[in-house]
Structures are given as C-alpha cells and as structure tokens.
Design an enzyme around this catalytic site. Structure first.
Site, PDB file in Angstrom:
ATOM      1  N   GLY A  46       5.687  11.429   5.528  1.00 20.24           N
ATOM      2  CA  GLY A  46       5.171  10.731   4.356  1.00 20.24           C
ATOM      3  C   GLY A  46       3.905   9.974   4.721  1.00 20.24           C
ATOM      4  N   GLN A  51      -2.947   4.169   4.074  1.00 21.36           N
ATOM      5  CA  GLN A  51      -2.892   4.428   5.525  1.00 21.36           C
ATOM      6  C   GLN A  51      -4.122   5.182   6.022  1.00 21.36           C
ATOM      7  OE1 GLN A  51       1.409   5.882   5.246  1.00 21.36           O
ATOM      8  NE2 GLN A  51       1.328   5.026   7.294  1.00 21.36           N
ATOM      9  N   CYS A  99       6.854   4.787  11.250  1.00 20.54           N
ATOM     10  CA  CYS A  99       5.687   4.773  10.366  1.00 20.54           C
ATOM     11  C   CYS A  99       4.453   5.147  11.179  1.00 20.54           C
ATOM     12  CB  CYS A  99       5.521   3.368   9.785  1.00 20.54           C
ATOM     13  SG  CYS A  99       4.106   3.210   8.695  1.00 20.54           S
ATOM     14  N   LEU A 100       3.617   5.998  10.618  1.00 24.48           N
ATOM     15  CA  LEU A 100       2.418   6.425  11.340  1.00 24.48           C
ATOM     16  C   LEU A 100       1.466   5.256  11.601  1.00 24.48           C
ATOM     17  CD1 LEU A 100       1.764   9.842   9.554  1.00 24.48           C
ATOM     18  CD2 LEU A 100       2.779   9.456  11.806  1.00 24.48           C
ATOM     19  N   HIS A 141      10.017   3.769   1.306  1.00 23.50           N
ATOM     20  CA  HIS A 141       9.165   3.342   2.434  1.00 23.50           C
ATOM     21  C   HIS A 141       7.687   3.472   2.058  1.00 23.50           C
ATOM     22  CE1 HIS A 141       7.962   3.490   6.878  1.00 23.50           C
ATOM     23  NE2 HIS A 141       6.877   3.904   6.253  1.00 23.50           N
ATOM     24  N   GLU A 142       7.330   4.625   1.482  1.00 25.29           N
ATOM     25  CA  GLU A 142       5.920   4.854   1.139  1.00 25.29           C
ATOM     26  C   GLU A 142       5.478   3.927   0.009  1.00 25.29           C
ATOM     27  OE1 GLU A 142       4.269   6.444   3.208  1.00 25.29           O
ATOM     28  OE2 GLU A 142       5.969   7.384   4.195  1.00 25.29           O
ATOM     29  N   HIS A 145       4.216   0.621   1.050  1.00 24.27           N
ATOM     30  CA  HIS A 145       2.813   0.589   1.492  1.00 24.27           C
ATOM     31  C   HIS A 145       1.874   0.203   0.347  1.00 24.27           C
ATOM     32  CE1 HIS A 145       2.924   1.963   5.629  1.00 24.27           C
ATOM     33  NE2 HIS A 145       3.708   2.977   5.322  1.00 24.27           N
TER      34      HIS A 145
HETATM   35 NI    NI Z   1       4.824   4.076   6.713  1.00 27.92          NI
END
Ligand code: NI
Length: 177
Positions: A46, A51, A99-100, A141-142, A145
């Site tokens: 995701g 991001q 998370c990236l 989660h996304e 952000h």
């Molecule tokens: Ni994330």
C-alpha cells in the site's frame, strides 16, 4: 511510468493532512501509475500519495496475494481516491504492520476487523463496499497517512521511541557506510 522517491519519518511532510481530489485529471492518473510502480518496486502492499510528497487523498493498494497457498503472487491493483470509512466494527484484530516511510520496522497494531468504506476509483467511479481482513487493515493504515498519522502513533510511547531510535541508528550507519 516512474519510480518516485519515498519520504521517510521524521520528514514533516508525512505529518501534513492531505486534501480532497476535486477532479481525476490525466496528471493524477499518471501519479497513480507512478505510485503503483513505486509500491511494487519497494516492495510494499500500500502507498499513500503523501509518501511520495503529494498531499492529495489518493491511495494505492495491492495485497499481491497468491491464488493458492505457496502459489505465485497475483496482482490486483486497487485505487482509492477520497476514501471515507462509513462504519467500523466494534471488534478489533491485531496485525503486525510495517510502512515504507518507517523502513524495516514492524509492530503489532489493533484496528477494527471490518470497515464499510466509500471511495472513487481511477475512473472516478464511486464504490461503497465492506472490507475485511488484510485489505481492511491496509486501507485503515493508508487512510491514516491522509491525516498525517503513522502506524507507530498507535503504539505506546516506549515502543514508538524504540522504533525511532532504531531508525536513527540505521540512518547513521547508512551514512557512515
Ligand atoms: Ni504506511
């Protein structure tokens, strides 16, 4: 298509609230394509636009789960523009998230195990669906952000500080290498 640089905590951009998309323009479709390419390359399941430094309410998700156990991962790209949670279950389930933007750090987070969500897809078509399991977790989660929230914000202060210290150490080692 292009692989975009992913920003990492403590970059203050990650704390910014993303704004709604008014219209899905060709530029935004290109951004969506680039977000998929960036997510697959990372690799991740995701990615939120913020991001890659774009404060717009756009998410891409692809769980890349195999058709059968032990099989090849199958791509099922999903785009969420202006997503909203309509209802969430009272029951929660724990899941070990990463998370990236918080690279190589993982911790268990509890979230509602079922959500009903509304969103627009890449063509601006509205969806209203119930999502459960990993897809529901990933969407939540996304969506965090979009509000400038990271999964580590759901942890105790002790656990969060531990992860931030490990990240700072990893960054120092990378610089020294
Ligand atoms: Ni994330």
């Amino acid at each position: 298509m292009a692989i975009l640089p992913i920003i990492e905590t403590p970059d203050p951009l990650l704390r910014r609230k993303s704004s709604s998309v008014e219209e899905i323009t060709p530029e935004l479709r290109t951004l969506i394509d680039d977000m998929f390419e960036t997510m697959y390359a990372a690799p991740g399941i995701g990615l939120a636009a913020i991001q890659v430094g774009v404060p717009k309410r756009i998410l891409v998700i692809d769980l890349q789960e195999p058709e059968e156990e032990g099989g090849e991962p199958v791509r099922r790209p999903m785009v969420f523009v202006n997503p909203e949670i309509v209802t969430a279950s009272d029951t929660v389930q724990p899941y070990t998230e990463g998370c990236l933007s918080v690279p190589e750090q993982y911790a268990e987070v509890e979230r509602p195990d079922r959500v009903r969500a509304r969103w627009l897809d890449r063509d601006g078509k509205p969806h209203d669906e119930e999502l459960e399991g990993l897809l529901g977790i990933c969407l939540q989660h996304e969506m965090d952000h979009l509000e400038g929230i990271l999964f580590i914000d759901h942890l105790s202060r002790l656990k969060r500080d531990m992860i931030l210290r490990k990240l700072a150490k990893a960054r120092r080692e990378k610089l020294a290498a």
